[in-house]
Design an enzyme around this catalytic site. Structure first.
Site, PDB file in Angstrom:
ATOM      1  N   HIS A   1       0.841  -1.193   0.000  1.00  0.00           N
ATOM      2  CA  HIS A   1       0.000   0.000   0.000  1.00  0.00           C
ATOM      3  C   HIS A   1       0.879   1.247   0.000  1.00  0.00           C
ATOM      4  CE1 HIS A   1      -2.901  -2.973   1.479  1.00  0.00           C
ATOM      5  NE2 HIS A   1      -3.812  -2.172   0.953  1.00  0.00           N
TER       6      HIS A   1
ATOM      7  N   MET B   1       7.682  -2.976   5.637  1.00  0.00           N
ATOM      8  CA  MET B   1       8.350  -2.964   4.332  1.00  0.00           C
ATOM      9  C   MET B   1       9.097  -1.656   4.096  1.00  0.00           C
ATOM     10  SD  MET B   1       8.002  -5.935   3.229  1.00  0.00           S
ATOM     11  CE  MET B   1       8.811  -5.656   1.657  1.00  0.00           C
TER      12      MET B   1
ATOM     13  N   ASP C   1      27.283   0.575  -3.999  1.00  0.00           N
ATOM     14  CA  ASP C   1      27.507   1.316  -5.239  1.00  0.00           C
ATOM     15  C   ASP C   1      28.656   2.304  -5.110  1.00  0.00           C
ATOM     16  OD1 ASP C   1      26.791   2.333  -7.945  1.00  0.00           O
ATOM     17  OD2 ASP C   1      26.322   4.142  -6.789  1.00  0.00           O
TER      18      ASP C   1
END
Length: 145
Positions: A63, A99, A114
């Site tokens: 959501h 999440m 990275d």
């Protein structure tokens, strides 16, 4: 997506963590702020916050949550030459923010990778996990260890 309309609106919070194993050489470069791409910890912090805000865009059935607070902390650990990442997400709503907290630490960890990959390909992102969650129908939960 799951229908959350019958649920009560409550305060929700979740804390997640991960560890990025750098190795001594990269750890020394990061701790001295000598990486070519810049300040690894500051940029990873901002990336983690941005990641939490983009969770529903990247995880198809999540959501879209109006977050009220996101915290991302990155700490250098000289014992194992790592960066420990902890993230927290908060919202007042009908569904949890686990999440979002997990996305925050994952994106922060990927950003560390990275920014450091030119110095080593041996970097590992490990132990991505939920540490605790608060609020909601299922109540509070905290990892034992």
């Amino acid at each position: 997506m799951v229908d959350v309309s019958p649920k009560r609106t409550t305060n929700r919070a979740a804390i997640a963590s991960c560890k990025v194993l750098l190795g001594k050489e990269v750890f020394d470069l990061v701790s001295a702020n000598q990486m070519a791409k810049g300040d690894v910890l500051s940029i990873a912090k901002i990336a983690g916050i941005t990641g939490a805000k983009q969770t529903s865009t990247l995880i198809p059935l999540c959501h879209n949550i109006s977050l009220t607070h996101v915290r991302v902390d990155l700490t250098l650990n000289a014992e194992d030459y790592s960066v420990e990442v902890e993230g927290e997400a908060n919202a007042t709503g009908k569904t949890g923010v686990e999440m979002e907290a997990m996305m925050a630490v994952t994106v922060a960890g990927l950003t560390v990778y990275d920014m450091c990959k030119a110095a080593s390909k041996e970097i590992e992102i490990t132990n991505i996990r939920l540490k605790s969650k608060f609020g909601g129908k299922s109540g509070d939960w905290a990892r034992e260890n």
